[in-house]
Design a protein around this motif. Sequence first.
Motif, mmCIF file in Angstrom:
data_model
loop_
_atom_site.group_PDB
_atom_site.id
_atom_site.type_symbol
_atom_site.label_atom_id
_atom_site.label_comp_id
_atom_site.label_asym_id
_atom_site.label_seq_id
_atom_site.Cartn_x
_atom_site.Cartn_y
_atom_site.Cartn_z
ATOM 1 N N SER A 1 0.515 -1.206 0.040
ATOM 2 C CA SER A 1 -0.163 0.407 0.084
ATOM 3 C C SER A 1 1.058 1.190 0.173
ATOM 4 O O SER A 1 0.748 2.424 -0.602
ATOM 5 N N ARG A 2 1.732 0.818 0.689
ATOM 6 C CA ARG A 2 2.565 2.110 0.760
ATOM 7 C C ARG A 2 3.514 3.030 -0.552
ATOM 8 O O ARG A 2 3.584 3.989 -0.836
ATOM 9 N N ILE A 3 3.580 1.583 -0.959
ATOM 10 C CA ILE A 3 4.276 1.849 -3.004
ATOM 11 C C ILE A 3 3.287 2.515 -3.189
ATOM 12 O O ILE A 3 3.298 3.423 -4.947
ATOM 13 N N ILE A 4 2.370 1.931 -3.078
ATOM 14 C CA ILE A 4 0.565 2.172 -4.187
ATOM 15 C C ILE A 4 1.023 4.038 -3.965
ATOM 16 O O ILE A 4 0.788 4.828 -4.967
ATOM 17 N N LEU A 5 0.631 4.160 -2.236
ATOM 18 C CA LEU A 5 0.587 5.340 -2.076
ATOM 19 C C LEU A 5 2.036 6.064 -3.012
ATOM 20 O O LEU A 5 1.827 7.774 -3.132
ATOM 21 N N ASN A 6 3.507 6.060 -2.953
ATOM 22 C CA ASN A 6 4.619 6.510 -3.546
ATOM 23 C C ASN A 6 4.072 6.833 -4.689
ATOM 24 O O ASN A 6 4.444 8.229 -4.753
#
Length: 261
Positions: free
Chosen positions: A200-205
């Motif tokens: 999820s954090r990769i997607i947000l980034n």
Amino acid sequence: MDTEVKTTALESSKKALDLTYQKNEISKEIYEKLLELHEVRNKDFDEFLAYLKSDITNQNLKKEKAVVAFSGGVDSTTSIIVANNIFEICAVTVRSKYIMDAKTEQSILELTNSLNISHEFIDVNLNPIFEDTKSGKYHPCGRCHSTVEAEILNYAEKNGIKYIIYGDMLSIGHLSIKKVDKGINRLNILSFLSVAKDESRIILNEFKIDINQSYGCQLIRKAHKHKSMQKFTIQRILREVRAQVITPEEGLKNILDVIKI
């Protein structure tokens, strides 16, 4: 997330989707778009990212509305990004002074503006839950969660919306999509796609969104002043680690946040 765990979870969520469609609980268009998203997720993660960022998912589709229970955290923000490929999103934030300060409210407004989605706050009375938490009578999460869900469900019913989306990642497999009430379907979209927190954090980034929060809300931090309540939160964190939706390292960090070492 371990490949075998991810594969098993995705197989189970696919069966849940098929069953929901066979029961005529979702439209053919939503079924096909969720199925397409599921199939892309089952491949390479970079391909999944590219799919989320492309415009192709929005072509030739009249979007149905969906309510996203929006806290402004990693999970609910990622849920909006993923679900926005399929639904017309209305983010709804259940608000109380016991779970949200002015800084968090402002952050939520900035996030929804940057995501270009509609948003509403719903005020809720959490006084009884706060008093029982302060006295050490009850851990707040179960009752607070039920209160929030009831408000979101009521909003969906009043506005004729058939889909409610949550970011909770523990409703894995067959629990990730189900009918809840009066023709309304609950979709835990990250669980449906077996998207772990680090993903999820990769997607947000990729969408230029940076969210840094300590573990839990104001109310749960009030609960943790009672040592007896800390164990209930820690048990949930360990469930997330066992389900591999968070890494052991993040689990340890969250536990340390709880016990304040």
